[in-house]
Design an enzyme around this catalytic site. Structure first.
Site, short mmCIF file in Angstrom:
data_model
loop_
_atom_site.label_atom_id
_atom_site.label_comp_id
_atom_site.label_asym_id
_atom_site.label_seq_id
_atom_site.Cartn_x
_atom_site.Cartn_y
_atom_site.Cartn_z
N ASP A 70 49.30 21.26 46.36
CA ASP A 70 48.08 21.60 45.64
C ASP A 70 47.17 22.34 46.61
O ASP A 70 46.71 21.78 47.59
CB ASP A 70 47.42 20.30 45.15
CG ASP A 70 46.14 20.54 44.37
OD1 ASP A 70 45.66 21.69 44.32
OD2 ASP A 70 45.60 19.57 43.81
N VAL A 71 46.88 23.60 46.32
CA VAL A 71 46.09 24.41 47.26
C VAL A 71 44.68 23.88 47.43
O VAL A 71 44.00 24.21 48.42
CB VAL A 71 46.04 25.89 46.83
CG1 VAL A 71 47.43 26.49 46.81
CG2 VAL A 71 45.31 26.08 45.50
N ASN A 97 47.02 33.61 45.92
CA ASN A 97 47.22 33.99 44.53
C ASN A 97 46.97 32.85 43.55
O ASN A 97 46.68 33.10 42.38
CB ASN A 97 48.65 34.51 44.34
CG ASN A 97 49.02 34.64 42.88
OD1 ASN A 97 48.54 35.51 42.17
ND2 ASN A 97 49.88 33.73 42.39
N TYR A 162 35.51 30.33 35.73
CA TYR A 162 36.46 31.30 36.28
C TYR A 162 35.73 32.47 36.93
O TYR A 162 36.05 32.87 38.05
CB TYR A 162 37.37 31.79 35.15
CG TYR A 162 38.46 32.75 35.59
CD1 TYR A 162 39.59 32.28 36.26
CD2 TYR A 162 38.37 34.11 35.33
CE1 TYR A 162 40.59 33.14 36.65
CE2 TYR A 162 39.38 34.98 35.71
CZ TYR A 162 40.48 34.50 36.38
OH TYR A 162 41.48 35.37 36.77
N LYS A 166 35.80 33.58 40.86
CA LYS A 166 36.28 34.89 41.30
C LYS A 166 35.17 35.68 41.99
O LYS A 166 35.43 36.47 42.91
CB LYS A 166 36.85 35.67 40.12
CG LYS A 166 38.14 35.07 39.56
CD LYS A 166 39.24 34.98 40.60
CE LYS A 166 40.55 34.48 40.00
NZ LYS A 166 41.65 34.41 40.99
N ALA A 195 47.16 40.32 33.18
CA ALA A 195 48.58 40.44 33.49
C ALA A 195 49.35 39.45 32.63
O ALA A 195 48.86 38.35 32.35
CB ALA A 195 48.86 40.19 34.97
N THR A 197 51.21 36.74 32.17
CA THR A 197 51.64 35.56 32.92
C THR A 197 51.43 34.32 32.08
O THR A 197 51.01 34.40 30.92
CB THR A 197 50.84 35.42 34.23
OG1 THR A 197 49.48 35.05 33.91
CG2 THR A 197 50.85 36.73 35.03
#
Length: 260
Positions: A70-71, A97, A162, A166, A195, A197
């Site tokens: 887990d980052v 990423n 979000y 960012k 994108a 995904t």
């Protein structure tokens, strides 16, 4: 230090420009992360592929070490760097990423919602960058690429967490770039558009289809394929981008230049 005269690694050919280099890629199990792992590997890099889910184990190969982590957890970054150094002897590239999104208005959002998005998208990049900077500083070379969004600069209803994360990532990119470049380390970001995904699968029944349709709002008229964003990441990590420092390079089909 004359960074313009440096090579990040010896003997990189035009077809394999990352020969001799080692990368960490987070969010590596699917989407942009997986496409980045495949592209860097094809071009000669050895990779530590980090992801929260077990799916990342399918990337295992002699030149790819998968790591389930887990980052947002502080220990994960140290472990990833240790794996890179112990398996491959160096660290040249970090691609931050990993990212998540929720679609809720601020009034409907819980503190846990907010904190989790910020923890993965912004704090995770801070933690991995901090740990990667240490061996890169010793080596006097390296490249860090953060995967941002047009939400680094723009917003619309229901993406407050979000967009805030960012925006923080864009400012982390700029501030860290100033700290890193005296040590021969370039820090940049790619501002990705929509994108195709799985990032919205927990919100929409068919996340890729939703993103493909949402991407049609961009001036280019379509969403990106993950491999298209991976190409920009690879460019920013390469010697060809040797004079790019602290930039958020937009790869969003023109979304960030529109007025709605």
């Amino acid at each position: 230090m004359d960074y313009a005269q440096q090579d990040m690694a010896p003997c990189a050919s035009s077809s394999r420009p990352f020969d001799g280099r080692v990368a960490i890629v987070t969010g590596a199990a699917s989407g942009i992360g997986r496409a980045t792992v495949e592209l860097l590997r094809h071009r000669g890099a050895k990779i530590v592929a980090v992801s929260l889910g077990e799916d990342v184990m399918s990337l295992a190969a002699p030149d790819v070490v998968p790591l389930v982590a887990d980052v947002a957890q502080e220990a994960s970054a140290a472990v990833a760097v240790d794996v890179a150094l112990s398996h491959f002897g160096r660290l040249d590239i970090l691609v931050n990423n990993a990212g998540i999104i929720i679609n809720k208005t601020v009034s409907d959002m819980s503190l846990d919602d907010w904190n989790r998005v910020m923890a993965v998208n912004a704090t995770g990049a801070f933690l991995f960058s901090r740990e990667a900077m240490r061996p890169m500083t010793t080596a006097g070379t390296g490249a860090i690429v953060n995967v941002g969004s047009y939400a680094c600069f723009q917003a619309f209803p229901t993406i407050a967490a979000y967009a805030a994360s960012k925006g923080a990532l864009a400012q982390l990119t700029r501030a860290l770039a100033l700290e890193a470049i005296p040590h021969g380390i370039r820090v940049n970001a790619v501002g990705s558009g929509d994108a195709v995904t799985n990032i919205t699968n927990h919100i929409h029944q068919d996340g890729p289809r939703f993103l493909a349709e949402h991407g049609q709002k961009a001036p280019i008229g379509r969403a990106a394929q993950p491999a298209e964003i991976a190409e920009v990441i690879a460019f920013l990590a390469s010697d060809q981008a040797s004079y790019i420092v602290g930039s958020v390079l937009m790869a969003d089909g023109g979304m960030s230049i529109t007025v709605s």
